[in-house]
Design an enzyme around this catalytic site. Sequence first.
Site, PDB file in Angstrom:
ATOM      1  N   SER A 543      39.911  38.907  39.087  1.00  0.00           N
ATOM      2  CA  SER A 543      38.538  39.181  39.067  1.00  0.00           C
ATOM      3  C   SER A 543      37.708  37.918  39.834  1.00  0.00           C
ATOM      4  CB  SER A 543      38.026  39.384  37.663  1.00  0.00           C
ATOM      5  OG  SER A 543      36.897  39.671  37.487  1.00  0.00           O
ATOM      6  N   ASP A 628      37.493  50.781  37.547  1.00  0.00           N
ATOM      7  CA  ASP A 628      36.849  49.489  37.138  1.00  0.00           C
ATOM      8  C   ASP A 628      35.400  49.416  37.088  1.00  0.00           C
ATOM      9  OD1 ASP A 628      36.440  46.600  36.852  1.00  0.00           O
ATOM     10  OD2 ASP A 628      38.506  46.078  38.421  1.00  0.00           O
ATOM     11  N   HIS A 663      39.110  47.720  34.764  1.00  0.00           N
ATOM     12  CA  HIS A 663      39.140  46.066  34.924  1.00  0.00           C
ATOM     13  C   HIS A 663      40.303  45.508  34.246  1.00  0.00           C
ATOM     14  CE1 HIS A 663      37.242  42.719  36.950  1.00  0.00           C
ATOM     15  NE2 HIS A 663      37.326  41.915  35.836  1.00  0.00           N
TER      16      HIS A 663
END
Length: 691
Positions: A543, A628, A663
Amino acid sequence: MTYFNTSPAPPQASKIEKVMTLHDDTRTDAYYWLRERENPEVVAHLEAENRYTEEVLAPLKTFRENLFQEMKGRIKEKDESVPVRDGNYWYYSRFEEGAEYPYYCRKYQSLDAPEEIMLDLNQQAAGQGYYQATFPEISDDETIAAIGEDTVSRRLFTLRFRNLTTGEWYPDVIPNTEGGHYAWAADNRTLFYIRKDVDTLLGYQIWRHELGTDVRDDVLLYEEADDQYYLGLYRMKSKKYIALVADHNGVATEYHLLRADQPTGAFEVAIPRRRGHEYSLEHYQDTFYIVTNYNESENFKLVKAPEDKISDTEQWQEVLPHRPDVYLEGIEVFRKYLVVQERKEGLLHIRIMDQQLGEEHYLDFGESAYTAYVAGNPDFDTEVLRYGYTSLTTPNSTYDYDMESRTKTLLKEQEVVGDFDKSNYVTERLYATARDGARVPISIVYRKDFVRDGQGPILQYAYGSYGSSMDPMFSSARLSLLDRGFAFAICHIRGGQEMGRAWYENGRLLRKMNTFYDFIDCSQYLISEGWTSPEGLFAMGGSAGGLLMGAVANLAPELYKGMVAQVPFVDVVTTMLDETIPLTTGEYEEWGNPNEKPFYDIMKSYSPYDNVTAQVYPHMLVTTGFHDSQVQYWEPAKWVAKLRELKTDDHLILMHCDMETGHGGASGRFKRLHDIALEYAFVLAMAGKAE
């Protein structure tokens, strides 16, 4: 042995130039079109990337499966959490052998009582490519559970209600809620929840629902006008108040309170928001404890005030002063004791304060790098503190600590199935000196037979954003690396909060370059001190940590043999200029608003996608999820395409896009191990250890 099949040709994305101009600066993006989620050509390209990755890694197929089975074999399949007493029930979750998902359970008054299964997640997940459910929020009469379910991995939870006496589901179904942010009123029929915007994915409204009524009749109680604030909602430990929290990360906090026994009332502001003032509240009897940075208390201090005078700073009584070398993370209030979580020199400490006698002491953990945290303490009237402990060598452990006798009881240590012996592993705390003189902590773990001859392989990990501290924690899966000769190092770089609030402030906005330089300087330290070499050094981050990977790959590619970038945030400027993308505007205080030239310039200077150039890059494995909600799949897809176009080497650039997840990756406990096996197989093969 040949670990990789290098004969397949990588996919080549079509180039359709899009020109973007701002602040008299022009950028050209040839792969902008990959954001067209519904375009069949986009889906075809992602599927081609997946096929290419599998073809290249075909020689590792058996090794990947062996890694998966090895990691799965360490997990105690039939397992359960330590029960927590709340009201008349003990609550816990448990897994059956072979099950991907847990059961959420409870027992009445005694652990010897018959088990009640509140929710079987395996049953709920049947036929779903992805499934997640929040732990039930229980009504005061302990008969109704409010549960949020996500079957897409976009963090849009559908709120449902279950009668725990009959097992029947109520017809009330509320879509697009903030999972886990549910609060019951004291009447056992009114529930408050946060509704999310389906486009921006921001929780922006607080609604009241009365069980058994039409959802269309729900009442809107609050709407956040500033899209840079995130909303939270919960019932306070005292049960007296429901708290609505509006938080602008790093900027301001505002609590709104509602008496739980007055469900049709209005939320009232506790302490009005003011730029620069962040705080949190804990209620006990007729007092509010306030953790606050008021009056230049950068690392926070603790005060208390009468509940009817909470906004009057003249009424605040100091409990713990501000300390420049200690960061106050949070508190837990009991009838007699006050428990304080502090952070000093990068390590968490638990401080026990006897409020009647004025005595205090700290828990002693006996390791140089560890994680300790207070958890599962719903009862005020007790002298027993429940806390968790783990380190890079110690599996997750749950303790009860008698604050009166100062004795601790180990309730459970995560069982690692097989021949695991933690005495075979060593953990150390190192310090690298950054280029500006800052001392950056490094937590490192390795087998005791690791040879420090400058040639050993190391996987270096970091995050470095949002003030999130990456504390050293145990991973049974990581043993597959350590047992093959790897060391694993966590770099506590600026942008996190390990060394106090200033550590965060010096790693965001216009000071963001410190984050990347710290990671590079840690790498150079590990090399210069004889831990490893550029041929043995690998980097990993996810991330915002994936942004770290991209920036470091541009700045110092020569230091790394390979990199794993998980769901990486790499197209910083374009994303932060697009307010239609979920969560963008809420991120301005972390990265800056590029509509303002100083922030545009700094972002462009480090944005991985904008700075890909004709140079040698490390071998890379890039992962993403089609659904995501945090980092859209097209960012890594565009980055991979541009890297392949411009790099001057024959190193591998591989991408895996999970077409079913978002995610957080796969939702099942074993499915996640397939992702880890992929990443570890890539790294181990690059190090010549895929045996």
